[in-house]
Scaffold this motif. Structure first.
Motif, short mmCIF file in Angstrom:
data_model
loop_
_atom_site.label_atom_id
_atom_site.label_comp_id
_atom_site.label_asym_id
_atom_site.label_seq_id
_atom_site.Cartn_x
_atom_site.Cartn_y
_atom_site.Cartn_z
N SER A 5 19.01 1.05 24.19
CA SER A 5 18.01 2.08 24.51
C SER A 5 17.05 2.26 23.33
O SER A 5 15.87 2.54 23.53
CB SER A 5 18.66 3.38 24.95
N GLU B 27 23.22 3.04 30.92
CA GLU B 27 23.18 4.45 31.34
C GLU B 27 24.57 5.00 31.63
O GLU B 27 24.92 6.09 31.21
CB GLU B 27 22.29 4.58 32.58
N ASN C 181 17.12 15.99 35.94
CA ASN C 181 18.37 16.04 35.17
C ASN C 181 19.37 16.98 35.82
O ASN C 181 20.57 16.74 35.77
CB ASN C 181 18.09 16.49 33.74
N ASP D 156 22.29 10.62 25.42
CA ASP D 156 21.66 11.05 26.66
C ASP D 156 21.27 12.53 26.52
O ASP D 156 21.84 13.43 27.12
CB ASP D 156 22.67 10.88 27.81
#
Lengths: 514, 311
Positions: A116, A461, B70, B276
């Protein structure tokens, strides 16, 4: 999925050992600068170069003599940022998020974070420089296999830290083997018998049943890469060929039930600590070194160093280890260990460097130099009279060299082959152990984890979470809370949560690379 | 007299004059205000990344806006349901047990007549609070692992070894016991302060009427600290989904993650380790929202029952 993390960790540990050794040539700095055709230090601009790398063991002093020697060698102001291995991923994440990224950053694994970052354009594609053999002769000579593995989106973003291709082997307590009158095992059944004897026949002779067969634990994955290797399945081996023209995670490979079933049997029969799930890398290693377990499944050649032997012998002076040749596969055919990828981690360069070609050249030159004979010698030994001295024509590392020689601040290193696998601190004993491990790791039919360097967007992911589920699931199977057939359900579950997509993407990438 | 005049004046002044007159008070409040502004309010702006596809290189000024994506992902992620339930269960255990134990201890301490014994007991009870969770977890591992001290002891008595560190059945219970051991003593401080506020005459009158110790506790002591308990309870509800990241992260292992993984550890793993950021910010925000709703509801209820509430 995890990619032979056990191996990488083992390699890393060894490296640590490597980095602990120190050595050097007096005045090598100046010579090297001249040798590589650089302008003399006086006329050159003094750049401030920062680099973040992984640290095993104690941190070197902030202003060590080795660091000074490096600054002199390259005529730079060197900001070396060592981060403890256990904290590295956290620190890396925070550093990338902060936007304040060092000039060179080590990515220990080609994982989701790595992909990423390079996809978001934080780092510089290096192809043009890596092929410039006039300017960077050693970068241009980097092994093609490794560089192909590193290619992503058609570009290479990192300068690898080269490691030997030979991977981890099964390592046993030789003194226990001898004491109990056992032979080196050649099949999984014989290994089981050895482990059983190790846990039941009191190999340490203290009259208590306080030993186990296998040093086990769960960190990010399992430390079983060499143990599982000949199964061609199971945890730690990475992705393997599925025999149907594709690749699949080892946990779900055709032979997975036999592989995981073997571990479950070890657990059921008490050859693994009942609460092994609480043990992390450090405890797993301690269990082996401190005489609680007789077999370890992730030691590569770099694992054999003086520090480990000394630690173990402080507890049991008779501590002897042996790296054994690969076991036969369960079907009786010739087995083999999982090969290393040829590198452990890559240094990616901050995109900002593009704006300052002089500085970029300096960083590339540093990496190039450390890969070459001359630079590698400087980093191995350091400065004469400071980090090493010459006795009877032999270089001997000094105490200062051990704690703050240039290798403590080293980024990359010489290709690991021949004597370059040895460190300045290696004794005749560790030298022999290393060379033996190096050799037996390649016996039989060694193979490579197929997933190293492959990119799958879905894996980037969701991979980390899916892998965690698989690890948790495997623990329930190994500990017998779930039957072995639960693996089928795990596979179905994995696929439905994004695994199918990962499978497709990885197979496509794999075929494209072939 | 002077104070009264000042008060009257104040009513007629504009904010400017008031500010000038109260400048020293403002000066004293300044460090506190700055602390809240810099460390609590400014970082709140970071919440915007919950509505973005945040990329560190682009920063939150240039990352793409994705609306509620999200948040949608939260409801599409099956693990989160499990982690939410784990969090809720552990939190319930903590409220039922870890929240009530300090009340009992405080009342018991209050009943102790010997001042010296009370002091010693208090000091010993406060001590564990000053140990960091890393130390507590370390002690637990050393004591209870398969080759730890407890199992050596059991073995020498010929008993079966126990395995509580990697056992799903008792993991949550172990967490709560750790919290009780570490924090209960410290938790008594506020109750003890409240207990000193109960007028001694009440006890004297009760004694005259022939009330025994238990009656005194039920009819004087407990009602006397009722509003304190309630306020602490409401505040506790605000952090109902914070079940102690450090502790759980340290005790967690692959064997028990089925029952022990909570929202905080998940956010840590996905956010800090896997990068993330946007998604985990959304999870954190939702967690805060649940806490806020509970506080508001509990506060309304408290006021409905005639208590003062926290605001």
């Amino acid at each position: 999925m995890k990619i032979g993390k056990g191996l990488t960790i083992a390699t890393a540990l060894m490296l640590t050992g490597a980095m602990l050794t120190a050595c050097g040539d007096k005045g090598a700095g100046a010579n090297a600068a001249n040798a590589s055709g650089k302008p003399s230090a006086a006329t050159e601009k003094k750049y401030k170069i920062s680099a973040m790398s992984i640290l095993y063991g104690a941190a070197p002093p902030d202003n060590g003599t080795g660091k000074k020697a490096i600054e002199d060698r390259y005529h730079i102001e060197y900001n070396y940022i060592p981060v403890a291995s256990g904290e590295y991923n956290n620190k890396l994440g925070v550093t990338l998020a902060s936007g304040d990224v060092p000039d060179a950053v080590l990515f220990p694994y080609l994982d989701a974070v790595y992909f990423s970052s390079i996809n978001s354009g934080q780092f510089l594609p290096l192809d043009a420089y890596l092929n410039d053999s006039a300017k960077y002769p050693n970068l241009a000579k980097l092994p093609k296999d490794v560089m192909d593995t590193l290619k992503s989106n058609g570009h290479v973003y990192g300068v690898p830290r080269l490691r030997g291709i030979p991977g981890a082997t099964i390592v046993l307590r030789k003194d226990w083997l001898d004491k109990l009158g056992l032979q080196v095992p050649t099949t999984y059944d014989e290994l089981y018998d050895v482990m059983k004897a190790f846990s039941e026949k009191d190999p340490d002779g203290n009259g208590k049943k306080d030993t186990y067969g296998l040093a086990a634990g769960v960190s990010n994955g399992f430390p079983f890469i060499s143990l599982m290797a000949a199964m061609h399945a199971g945890p730690s081996v990475g992705w393997v060929e599925d025999g149907k023209g594709g690749i699949v995670p080892g946990e779900f490979a055709p032979n997975n039930k036999e592989a995981v079933g073997y571990l479950a049997k070890l657990y059921k029969d008490g050859l693994i600590a009942p609460d092994f799930a609480i043990k992390k890398d450090a405890q797993i290693e301690d269990d082996f070194l401190l005489g609680k377990a007789g077999v370890v499944g992730n030691w590569g050649y770099t694992s054999f160093n003086k520090e480990r032997l000394e630690k173990a012998r402080a507890v049991d002076p008779k501590f002897e280890v042996v790296a054994i040749p690969p076991l036969k596969a369960p079907d009786g055919s010739e087995g083999g260990y999982v090969k290393g990828a040829g590198f452990f981690g890559v240094f990616a360069l901050n995109k900002e460097l593009e704006k300052d070609p002089g500085k970029l050249d300096k960083v590339l030159h540093m990496l190039d130099d450390q890969l070459g004979d001359d630079g590698a010698t400087f980093f191995k030994w350091g400065v004469e009279g400071v980090h090493y001295k010459v006795e009877n024509g032999q270089k001997v590392v000094t105490d200062l060299g051990k704690t703050e020689g240039p290798n403590q601040y080293q980024l990359t290193n010489h290709a690991n082959e021949g004597d370059w696998i040895l460190l300045s601190s290696d004794t005749p004993e560790t030298t022999a152990l290393k060379q033996n491990s190096f050799a037996v790791a390649m016996q039989g039919k060694p193979y490579t984890s197929q997933d190293v360097g492959l990119y799958s967007a879905t894996n980037a992911e969701k991979g980390a979470e899916l892998t965690k589920n698989v690890v948790d699931g495997l623990v329930t199977v190994i500990t017998g809370q779930k039957p072995i057939d639960y693996l089928d359900q795990m596979f179905a579950d994995w696929k439905s949560r994004g695994g199918s997509q990962i499978l497709t993407e990885m197979n496509e990438a794999w075929k494209a690379r072939k | 007299m002077a104070a009264r005049i000042a008060r009257i004046d104040r009513r007629h002044d504009g904010w400017r004059q008031r500010f000038i007159r109260e400048r020293y008070l403002w000066l004293m409040a300044l460090p506190g205000l700055l602390y809240f502004i810099i460390y609590k309010y400014v970082p709140l702006m970071g919440i915007v990344i919950a509505f973005q596809k945040y990329k560190p290189v682009q920063g939150f000024l240039h990352s793409d806006w994705v609306g509620l994506n999200n948040f949608r992902r939260i409801f599409d992620t099956p693990e989160i349901g499990k982690y939410f339930i784990n969090t809720a269960i552990i939190s319930c255990y903590q409220i039922v047990f870890a929240f009530t134990v300090p009340i009992f201890i405080a009342i018991m301490l209050h009943e102790i007549r010997s001042a010296a014994f009370k002091k010693i007991a208090q000091t010993l009870l406060y001590l564990p609070h000053f140990l960091s969770w890393v130390v507590v977890a370390g002690i637990f591992y050393l004591l209870f692992q398969s080759d730890g001290q407890i199992n050596h002891l059991l073995a020498s008595w010929g008993l079966h070894p126990i395995n509580i560190l990697s056992n799903k059945d008792n993991f949550r219970g172990m967490l709560v016991l750790q919290v009780i051991w570490k924090e209960s003593g410290w938790g008594t401080i506020i109750y003890l302060a409240a207990l000193t506020g109960i007028a001694p005459e009440l006890y004297e009158a009760a004694k005259m009427d022939g009330a025994g110790r238990l009656r005194q506790i039920f009819h004087i002591t407990l009602p006397g600290i009722r509003s304190t308990i309630l306020i602490l309870f409401i505040l506790r509800l605000g952090s109902v989904l914070d079940v102690g990241f450090e502790q759980i992260y340290l005790m967690l292992n692959a064997s028990v993650s089925d029952v022990g993984e909570v929202l905080d550890t998940y956010v840590y793993r996905m956010g800090v380790v896997n990068g993330d950021f946007s998604f985990t910010t959304a999870v954190g925000l939702l967690k805060g929202l649940v806490g806020m709703m509970l506080i508001v509801t509990a506060n309304r209820l408290a006021r409905a029952f005639g208590e003062r509430g926290v605001y």
